[in-house]
Motif scaffolding. Sequence first.
Motif, short mmCIF file in Angstrom:
data_model
loop_
_atom_site.label_atom_id
_atom_site.label_comp_id
_atom_site.label_asym_id
_atom_site.label_seq_id
_atom_site.Cartn_x
_atom_site.Cartn_y
_atom_site.Cartn_z
N ILE A 63 0.76 -24.23 26.08
CA ILE A 63 1.86 -23.80 26.93
C ILE A 63 2.47 -22.55 26.29
O ILE A 63 2.77 -22.55 25.11
N MET A 64 2.60 -21.52 27.11
CA MET A 64 3.15 -20.26 26.60
C MET A 64 4.26 -19.76 27.51
O MET A 64 4.13 -19.85 28.73
N PRO A 65 5.33 -19.25 26.93
CA PRO A 65 6.38 -18.65 27.75
C PRO A 65 5.96 -17.23 28.15
O PRO A 65 5.51 -16.46 27.31
N PHE A 66 6.08 -16.92 29.42
CA PHE A 66 5.83 -15.57 29.91
C PHE A 66 7.14 -15.13 30.54
O PHE A 66 7.32 -15.21 31.75
N TYR A 67 8.08 -14.71 29.69
CA TYR A 67 9.41 -14.34 30.18
C TYR A 67 9.29 -13.20 31.18
O TYR A 67 8.56 -12.25 30.97
N GLY A 68 10.01 -13.32 32.28
CA GLY A 68 9.95 -12.31 33.33
C GLY A 68 8.78 -12.49 34.25
O GLY A 68 8.41 -11.58 34.99
N LEU A 69 8.17 -13.68 34.23
CA LEU A 69 7.02 -13.95 35.08
C LEU A 69 7.40 -13.88 36.55
O LEU A 69 6.65 -13.39 37.38
N TYR A 70 8.59 -14.39 36.85
CA TYR A 70 9.09 -14.33 38.22
C TYR A 70 10.24 -13.34 38.29
O TYR A 70 11.10 -13.32 37.42
N ASP A 71 10.27 -12.54 39.32
CA ASP A 71 11.33 -11.57 39.56
C ASP A 71 12.65 -12.32 39.69
O ASP A 71 12.76 -13.27 40.46
N SER A 72 13.66 -11.89 38.96
CA SER A 72 14.93 -12.61 38.94
C SER A 72 15.72 -12.47 40.25
O SER A 72 16.53 -13.31 40.57
N ILE A 73 15.47 -11.42 41.01
CA ILE A 73 16.23 -11.20 42.25
C ILE A 73 15.57 -11.91 43.42
O ILE A 73 16.20 -12.68 44.15
N THR A 128 -7.93 -22.76 33.25
CA THR A 128 -7.19 -23.03 34.48
C THR A 128 -5.71 -22.90 34.13
O THR A 128 -5.29 -23.35 33.06
N ILE A 129 -4.94 -22.30 35.04
CA ILE A 129 -3.52 -22.10 34.74
C ILE A 129 -2.63 -22.79 35.76
O ILE A 129 -3.01 -22.97 36.92
N ASN A 130 -1.46 -23.20 35.29
CA ASN A 130 -0.38 -23.69 36.13
C ASN A 130 0.83 -22.81 35.85
O ASN A 130 1.19 -22.61 34.69
N LEU A 131 1.44 -22.28 36.89
CA LEU A 131 2.59 -21.39 36.76
C LEU A 131 3.86 -22.13 37.12
O LEU A 131 3.89 -22.85 38.12
N TYR A 132 4.91 -21.93 36.34
CA TYR A 132 6.18 -22.59 36.59
C TYR A 132 7.30 -21.56 36.70
O TYR A 132 7.28 -20.54 36.01
N LEU A 133 8.28 -21.86 37.55
CA LEU A 133 9.38 -20.93 37.81
C LEU A 133 10.18 -20.57 36.57
O LEU A 133 10.74 -19.48 36.48
N LYS A 134 10.26 -21.48 35.62
CA LYS A 134 11.04 -21.19 34.41
C LYS A 134 10.34 -20.15 33.53
O LYS A 134 10.90 -19.70 32.53
N GLY A 135 9.12 -19.75 33.91
CA GLY A 135 8.42 -18.70 33.19
C GLY A 135 7.36 -19.19 32.22
O GLY A 135 6.79 -18.40 31.49
N SER A 136 7.09 -20.49 32.22
CA SER A 136 6.04 -20.96 31.33
C SER A 136 4.72 -21.05 32.10
O SER A 136 4.69 -21.27 33.30
N VAL A 137 3.64 -20.83 31.36
CA VAL A 137 2.30 -20.93 31.92
C VAL A 137 1.55 -21.97 31.09
O VAL A 137 1.49 -21.88 29.87
N HIS A 138 1.01 -22.96 31.78
CA HIS A 138 0.22 -24.00 31.13
C HIS A 138 -1.24 -23.59 31.27
O HIS A 138 -1.73 -23.44 32.39
N ILE A 139 -1.91 -23.43 30.15
CA ILE A 139 -3.30 -22.98 30.14
C ILE A 139 -4.17 -24.14 29.64
O ILE A 139 -3.98 -24.64 28.53
N THR A 140 -5.11 -24.56 30.48
CA THR A 140 -6.05 -25.61 30.11
C THR A 140 -7.43 -24.97 29.99
O THR A 140 -7.94 -24.42 30.96
N PHE A 141 -8.00 -25.03 28.81
CA PHE A 141 -9.27 -24.36 28.56
C PHE A 141 -10.45 -25.18 29.09
O PHE A 141 -10.48 -26.39 28.94
N ASN A 142 -11.41 -24.48 29.68
CA ASN A 142 -12.60 -25.11 30.25
C ASN A 142 -13.81 -24.96 29.33
O ASN A 142 -14.91 -25.36 29.72
N CYS A 143 -13.61 -24.38 28.18
CA CYS A 143 -14.74 -24.04 27.29
C CYS A 143 -14.46 -24.51 25.86
O CYS A 143 -14.12 -23.70 25.00
N PRO A 144 -14.60 -25.80 25.61
CA PRO A 144 -14.25 -26.31 24.27
C PRO A 144 -15.06 -25.68 23.14
O PRO A 144 -14.56 -25.53 22.03
#
Length: 160
Positions: A63-73, A128-144
């Motif tokens: 899980i990584m924070p991507f601050y500013g992922l969603y436009d604040s306005i 595979t990614i899941n995007l969340y409004l709070k700006g976090s991105v959940h990354i699940t790797f498909n290539c162990p």
Amino acid sequence: MAKYFVSKVETWFLTKDKQYRIEDEIEKMFDKMTVDYACSDNSKYLYNAWKTNIGHKIGKKVIMPFYGLYDSIFGHLDLYKLNERLSDIERILNYFDGNMTADVGIYSTVKEYADKGITKNIPLKYFTINLYLKGSVHITFNCPELIQKYNIYVGKNRGW
């Protein structure tokens, strides 16, 4: 003859410099996916951290924070920022893969799903990614196997 020798030396330095930059980026991204946002009992109240992230290795999910992922306005997804950050991860995994797998355009794929209102389980080249409004991105790797190579590579470089 001397001119040829100089060009060979310059080429070697350029190649060595490029190799250094790749190694530096591999180490930085490793830290972003592990230590920087790993949660320990003492740190969970001090900053954004997640128990999913392991401090010493990359696991199946990060899980990584991507601050500013969603436009604040307007609340729109900033595809350029997302593409830039995910491309860094993909570029590193390409390095370990030897660029042997087909490319999946991050920008176009995420845009296609976002236009449909889908923000979960977006399949990309290595994850595979899941995007969340709070700006976090959940990354699940498909290539162990690539993640294992990544962990071993960083471990060897750090003398673990």
